[in-house]
Design a protein around this motif. Sequence first.
Motif, PDB file in Angstrom:
ATOM      1  N   GLU A   5       0.817  -1.216   0.000  1.00  0.00           N
ATOM      2  CA  GLU A   5       0.000   0.000   0.000  1.00  0.00           C
ATOM      3  C   GLU A   5       0.850   1.265   0.000  1.00  0.00           C
ATOM      4  O   GLU A   5       0.536   2.231  -0.712  1.00  0.00           O
TER       5      GLU A   5
ATOM      6  N   GLY B  61       4.355  -7.811  -2.141  1.00  0.00           N
ATOM      7  CA  GLY B  61       3.693  -8.947  -2.783  1.00  0.00           C
ATOM      8  C   GLY B  61       4.364 -10.262  -2.433  1.00  0.00           C
ATOM      9  O   GLY B  61       3.700 -11.273  -2.155  1.00  0.00           O
TER      10      GLY B  61
ATOM     11  N   ASN C 208      -0.885  -7.571  -8.610  1.00  0.00           N
ATOM     12  CA  ASN C 208      -2.292  -7.759  -8.259  1.00  0.00           C
ATOM     13  C   ASN C 208      -2.845  -9.061  -8.829  1.00  0.00           C
ATOM     14  O   ASN C 208      -3.754  -9.659  -8.249  1.00  0.00           O
TER      15      ASN C 208
ATOM     16  N   ALA D 287      -4.717 -11.804  -6.599  1.00  0.00           N
ATOM     17  CA  ALA D 287      -6.064 -12.253  -6.948  1.00  0.00           C
ATOM     18  C   ALA D 287      -6.131 -13.779  -7.034  1.00  0.00           C
ATOM     19  O   ALA D 287      -7.112 -14.397  -6.610  1.00  0.00           O
TER      20      ALA D 287
ATOM     21  N   VAL E 177      -8.934  -9.124 -12.841  1.00  0.00           N
ATOM     22  CA  VAL E 177      -8.442  -7.884 -12.228  1.00  0.00           C
ATOM     23  C   VAL E 177      -8.623  -6.689 -13.160  1.00  0.00           C
ATOM     24  O   VAL E 177      -9.181  -5.655 -12.776  1.00  0.00           O
TER      25      VAL E 177
ATOM     26  N   GLU F  37     -11.070  -3.398 -12.694  1.00  0.00           N
ATOM     27  CA  GLU F  37     -10.551  -2.027 -12.606  1.00  0.00           C
ATOM     28  C   GLU F  37     -11.263  -1.111 -13.592  1.00  0.00           C
ATOM     29  O   GLU F  37     -11.595   0.035 -13.263  1.00  0.00           O
TER      30      GLU F  37
ATOM     31  N   GLY G 236      -6.170  -1.253  -5.861  1.00  0.00           N
ATOM     32  CA  GLY G 236      -6.779  -2.412  -6.505  1.00  0.00           C
ATOM     33  C   GLY G 236      -7.311  -3.434  -5.523  1.00  0.00           C
ATOM     34  O   GLY G 236      -7.380  -4.632  -5.836  1.00  0.00           O
TER      35      GLY G 236
ATOM     36  N   VAL H 204      -8.899  -7.334  -6.414  1.00  0.00           N
ATOM     37  CA  VAL H 204      -8.116  -8.431  -5.847  1.00  0.00           C
ATOM     38  C   VAL H 204      -8.902  -9.194  -4.786  1.00  0.00           C
ATOM     39  O   VAL H 204      -8.990 -10.425  -4.822  1.00  0.00           O
TER      40      VAL H 204
END
Length: 678
Positions: A30, A211, A269, A273, A301, A305, A318, A322
């Motif tokens: 984030e 990630g 992402n 997901a 994804v 979006e 996102g 996700v």
Amino acid sequence: MNTTDSLSSLMIILSTALVLFMQAGFLCVESGLTRSKNSINVAIKNITDFGIATIFYWLIGFGIMFGVTFQGWIGLDSFAPTWEGESADFMSGFFIFELVFCGTAATIVSGAVAERLKFQGYLMITFLVSVVIYPFVGHWIWKGLLPNSGEGWLEAIGFLDFAGSTVVHSVGGWVSLAALIVIGPRLGRYDENGNPVQINPSNLPMAMLGGIILWFGWIGFNGGSALNFDGRVTSIIMNTLLAAGAGLVIALFVGWKFEGYPEPIAPLNGSLAGLVAITAGCDAVTAREAIFIGAVGGALVKPAEALLNRFHIDDAVGAIPVHLVAGIWGTLAVGIFGKGEFLVQLLGVVIVGIFAFGLTYIILFSINKFFHLRVSIEEEKDGLNISEHKARTDLIDLLIVMEKQKKTGDLTDDVPVEPFTEVGQIAIQYNKVLAKVRETLAANEAARQQIEEAFENIALEQNRAERLLLNILPDSVAQELKGEENKVIAKSFQEVTILFADIVGFTRISESMTPHQVVEMLNMIISVFDRLTDKYGLEKIKTIGDAYMVVGGVPNPLPNHADAIAGFALDIQNQIKKFTWKTGEPLQMRMGINSGPVVAGVIGEKKFIYDIWGDAVNVASRLESHGIPGKIQISERTAKLLDGRFELEERGEIEVKGKGNLFTYFLHNRRSNQFSFS
């Protein structure tokens, strides 16, 4: 306690640690995907929400989730629990494992609402998730995890969610969606026409690190949900990682197809997901099914979006594609591939969505009427690091002092210096300037007069140099070039439009002309073209002989760059007809237009020019050289950007040297004369 029980307890503790470590992953993702002026706020929210979740989930949430059930709807005891006796070890381990899941559900919201929500508002949401939404949904679906304690009502009718695609991820996604609708998009996220504007992340490597941490933590998230160290654990972890890999690969190629280049955020992402999607059924599917479930999660994804942008729902990281969209898909996939009934899975998804989204929206909408959840416009511009937490950096301190000096004119004190940093080096140099200024101000009136006269002479020379430089380079590039000696200036542009134009037969016919006549004619023609670049806001790159190159969208962004280039091409096509050879034969041009990404900048140390590079430039050049005299040939990509505002004729596929077969069009005219190219 036997060996098997000891191993199971150890697995729960290790899995709890892994899931807790996911808080660090969320923090990195984030803060990396948001702007640096808000990164401290994001970090504080990620650590604070888990502390709040810990206290209030222990006080209230655990009892609602796992207390003695009232008809499968709500727990009635085990509030602020302590355990004694034989069950103490298991129950304590079970509590902390469920606690870190609660913290994960709350943290999902942090990234979605980043860069605009007040800190107090986020604490309210965390409290709501920890005390009400997550515990209630968990009771309906997971109450039966405790042996001989009854079942939740959704669990009783056969709803399955092994590790939390719905209980954790969809809940966080539904709450995020409700919060985003209430607080609205960030400033500048959508332009005046409603089109999305990319807000660049501050630290993509940091986001990628996050990630990887989340992948690592998910081993405990899904593997630990078995609650026993048995033969299922390894296959659960295998399915988890296979789904993550499949989600990454598919999201990468879907984003590549949409954008025309490999997006840096797509694999991040996409993999998350895939992880969310497999979480519901990782214990009940085969490896091949896990790959399919993760791949579909990753594929969803980009469309998700796009759907959010259509409704101007600004999800900063996102989280909804996700966690919500992939969570819904993963839950339904259990009914397709796993042990559940599809209609029961669908019912559970709908019920949880109505409850989590509806309750959150009603509460936040009501609170927002009396207490604005969003920061002010000025606070959002300054960044939440300062406006919410007064967390200043050395750069901010330097700018504040410089701003004060500008307003008051008081240059008595030096600016603060933070040693061993880039900002500190700037401050040192700035203080040297201040010292020189103070020395100058202390001189006598005669010396001051001499300095003023010297500055006047310097200004005259600078103005002359400025005019000459601006005739060679774009203004913004010239300013940057002057700012630092021996600096390489280069920038990437994701989408521009390039035109190559060439006078047909010029070399052959000019052989019958004197050099002076050749230059005179070229000067007249090129001067007309140059004036048209100002009309359309385009940048002339260069002329080579009778060839002319111009681009729209560099160095300054031009949203309608394709329209501007198309209008320019039509105008120069009309203007060239006004010129004739001495034989009376009219001049004709071949033109090629293409759109795509380029790199633009200044290279070299002598006689430098502003130039652009990239495959998009090569294609435009090829379209001109493979064109037809008097025709404007454009690429398929440019044709899509023009979107029916110009009259086009399909030429079809042509063989282009070095590029293979390309599908091209001829540009004939604009459909309407009412265009603005400013």
